[in-house]
Enzyme design. Structure first.
Site, mmCIF file in Angstrom:
data_model
loop_
_atom_site.group_PDB
_atom_site.id
_atom_site.type_symbol
_atom_site.label_atom_id
_atom_site.label_comp_id
_atom_site.label_asym_id
_atom_site.label_seq_id
_atom_site.Cartn_x
_atom_site.Cartn_y
_atom_site.Cartn_z
ATOM 1 C CG ASP A 189 -8.510 1.475 17.701
ATOM 2 O OD1 ASP A 189 -8.575 1.720 16.469
ATOM 3 O OD2 ASP A 189 -8.810 2.313 18.573
ATOM 4 C CG ASP A 249 -3.801 4.316 0.889
ATOM 5 O OD1 ASP A 249 -2.894 5.060 0.500
ATOM 6 O OD2 ASP A 249 -4.308 4.396 2.013
ATOM 7 C CG ASN A 250 -6.893 7.388 1.183
ATOM 8 O OD1 ASN A 250 -7.270 6.287 1.567
ATOM 9 N ND2 ASN A 250 -6.232 8.219 1.952
ATOM 10 C CE LYS A 267 -13.212 5.326 7.162
ATOM 11 N NZ LYS A 267 -13.151 6.424 6.178
ATOM 12 C CG ASP A 272 -10.454 6.148 2.637
ATOM 13 O OD1 ASP A 272 -11.555 5.657 2.939
ATOM 14 O OD2 ASP A 272 -9.415 5.475 2.560
ATOM 15 N N GLY A 322 -4.365 -2.271 3.448
ATOM 16 C CA GLY A 322 -5.591 -3.078 3.550
ATOM 17 C C GLY A 322 -6.598 -2.458 4.492
HETATM 18 P P1 AMP Z 1 -6.552 6.166 5.852
HETATM 19 O O1 AMP Z 1 -5.855 7.222 6.635
HETATM 20 O O2 AMP Z 1 -7.998 6.056 6.164
HETATM 21 O O3 AMP Z 1 -6.341 6.283 4.390
HETATM 22 O O4 AMP Z 1 -5.922 4.777 6.324
HETATM 23 C C1 AMP Z 1 -4.628 4.342 5.978
HETATM 24 C C2 AMP Z 1 -4.442 2.917 6.407
HETATM 25 O O5 AMP Z 1 -4.444 2.807 7.839
HETATM 26 C C3 AMP Z 1 -5.534 1.954 5.944
HETATM 27 O O6 AMP Z 1 -4.938 0.719 5.647
HETATM 28 C C4 AMP Z 1 -6.449 1.861 7.143
HETATM 29 O O7 AMP Z 1 -7.191 0.668 7.149
HETATM 30 C C5 AMP Z 1 -5.436 1.906 8.285
HETATM 31 N N1 AMP Z 1 -6.034 2.421 9.527
HETATM 32 C C6 AMP Z 1 -6.413 3.696 9.771
HETATM 33 N N2 AMP Z 1 -6.922 3.804 11.009
HETATM 34 C C7 AMP Z 1 -6.887 2.580 11.577
HETATM 35 C C8 AMP Z 1 -7.267 2.044 12.844
HETATM 36 N N3 AMP Z 1 -7.818 2.795 13.791
HETATM 37 N N4 AMP Z 1 -7.068 0.729 13.042
HETATM 38 C C9 AMP Z 1 -6.504 -0.053 12.108
HETATM 39 N N5 AMP Z 1 -6.129 0.393 10.900
HETATM 40 C C10 AMP Z 1 -6.312 1.695 10.625
HETATM 41 MG MG MG Z 2 -7.732 5.165 3.329
#
Ligand code: AMP
Ligand code: MG
Length: 487
Positions: A121, A248-249, A109, A258, A86
């Site tokens: 965070d 998810d990406n 974002k 992403d 999510g």
């Molecule tokens: P991503 O690496 O952008 O594809 O993120 C993978 C998952 O980790 C997603 O559900 C993001 O919303 C969550 N996520 C990544 N960085 C953070 C963060 N700093 N705080 C909370 N959730 C994060």
């Molecule tokens: Mg992502």
């Protein structure tokens, strides 16, 4: 009203998201605002100054009509299923309709924790925000389908990573944020009814012409497979490595989404990986087509309950669509490569020529981006650029002769062909050493190198002598480039 928000997802998809709020930024300051994009979207900033925009696009004072929500989704991360991901560091402000009627999500974002943040965070550091802004705008300039960047705002806070960094918020524009992982979430936790609802919404929003299909969910699968194959072929054509092709990406719109540890390849090597978290090379340059096949198989699995509900016999058709992906990708990729090489009509000898090219480029460690520009120069009677890329005068000579012979099958004037090649082969891409230099400077408050690089990569095709430094690989790529996951 800056954004004339509409809230179709919020209104018709209750249960698919959680309400969200933003963290209060300490001292928001506008780093970048994409005026041309705002204009094309019909976003009317009018007399608003930088400070008001910064407040609005950092979460300090949300724009009128915003209705922030965080999406639920799941995803296969490096092959392992995570049932609960999510939007952990992003929220949707709402949708807007561009003057041509196209619908876009406006998302912040890095604006603080949501119901899906787990231990994170919810924030973003300035480096990843400016990287995403720069690379997504470069992709857009090259005509690669992508989410866009409307603004970057420094929050004035510090964000703790391996060390602390200045925090920032990106305003991301996407034709939607529906991911393969969104389907996986509802397939895993709820079953057919929810998958059907999500599929119906996706079709109405993105592919309304599919509504009339005998089995619209099967038609959706087919369409998304086609879009993903085209997208990845474009990535391959510009030497782009996404770096985290987790499900998810993967956006069902077919846009690149992403931008984390992504990068463009310099000297060609099919196994190139830049991401520090991809030790096994799962998402290496040359594996991107196979991973697309794998990801689309996961999409098909998630859609199966909906496909089955219309006609159980269509499950076999879904399987056949997935099985056909490698062949389907190859056709699209060959077309991409033909265009890059200035070849016109498909011919059977093309395939061999194209397949042989990659071995040659790898053997001689040729800079991928420059190579195609050098071929066009050769057509203009100037071999110097190509020679400068090759270790010696004989390297690649047989391949070049074959290429030339292929071109001669069609009577197109060399100069005309060279111009057509330059119109599709970028000269200026976000080269890794330039990106790192720009982000390091921005981290300590100097935005000038980033702004200069942004202008360059937004104009990828036409040579400008004053941009010569941007057109070459790093002097010596001694230390391999590494990018870190962009949180
Ligand atoms: P991503 O690496 O952008 O594809 O993120 C993978 C998952 O980790 C997603 O559900 C993001 O919303 C969550 N996520 C990544 N960085 C953070 C963060 N700093 N705080 C909370 N959730 C994060
Ligand atoms: Mg992502």
């Amino acid at each position: 009203m800056v954004f004339a928000f509409d809230h179709s997802f919020y209104e018709s998809m209750e249960g698919f998201y959680a309400p969200a709020t933003t963290a209060m930024p300490e001292a928001p300051k506008l780093l970048a605002f994409n005026g041309p994009l705002a204009d094309s979207l019909g976003v009317a900033i009018g007399e608003l100054g930088a400070d008001e925009l910064a407040g609005m696009l950092s979460g300090q004072k949300l724009p009128d009509g915003a209705n922030p929500i965080a999406f639920a989704y799941a995803g296969h991360q490096f092959g392992h299923f995570s049932p609960q991901l999510g939007d952990g560091r992003a929220l949707l402000l709402g949708e807007i309709l561009a003057p041509d009627g196209a619908r876009f999500d406006i998302q912040l974002k890095g604006s603080g924790p949501t119901a899906f943040s787990r231990n994170g965070d919810g924030k973003a550091a300035i480096g990843p925000v400016l990287r995403e802004y720069l690379v997504s705008e470069a992709m857009a300039a090259m005509g690669v389908p992508t989410t866009r960047s409307l603004a970057a705002v420094a929050t004035g806070d510090r964000v703790q990573r391996e060390r602390t960094h200045p925090g920032a918020v990106l305003t991301r524009v996407a034709s939607s944020h529906i991911r393969v992982g969104t389907f996986q979430f509802f397939a895993a936790h709820f079953g057919a009814d929810h998958v059907i609802q999500l599929s119906d919404y996706s079709i109405r929003r993105h592919f309304s012409e599919l509504v009339e299909s005998t089995n619209p969910h099967l038609a959706l699968l087919d369409r998304v497979i086609g879009l993903q194959c085209s997208l990845v072929a474009r990535w391959m054509g510009v030497g782009f490595i996404h770096g985290v092709m987790n499900t998810d990406n993967v956006a069902i719109s077919g846009e690149t989404i992403d931008y984390g540890p992504c990068a463009f390849m310099g000297r060609f090597a099919v196994n190139t990986v830049f991401s520090s978290i991809d030790a096994n090379g799962r998402y290496a340059y040359g594996r991107q087509p196979q991973i697309t096949h794998w990801n689309m198989a996961r999409f098909a699995e998630a859609l199966l309950p909906a496909i089955h509900a219309i006609d159980p016999a269509d499950v076999d058709k879904a399987k056949a669509l997935v099985d056909a992906i490698p062949a389907r990708f190859r056709v699209i990729w060959l077309a991409e490569m033909r265009t890059k090489l200035g070849l016109g009509q498909p011919h059977k000898a093309d395939e061999q020529l194209i397949d042989a090219l990659f071995g040659e480029l790898e053997q001689h460690a040729v800079d991928f981006t420059s190579f195609f520009r050098a071929l066009a120069q050769l057509l203009r009677g100037d071999g110097a650029m190509l020679q400068a890329l090759l270790p010696d005068a004989e390297a690649m000579a047989p391949w070049i002769a074959d290429w030339w012979a292929q071109l001669e099958r069609e009577a197109i004037a060399p100069l005309e062909r060279a111009d057509a090649m330059d119109a599709v082969n970028p000269l200026y891409i976000p080269r890794n050493h330039q990106v790192e230099h720009a982000l390091e400077a921005a981290e300590v408050g100097d935005l000038a190198p980033w702004q200069a690089l942004l202008e360059v990569v937004q104009n990828p095709y036409v040579v400008r002598s004053e941009w010569d430094a941007y057109a070459h690989p790093a002097p010596a790529e001694a230390a391999p480039h590494v990018t870190f996951c962009g949180t």
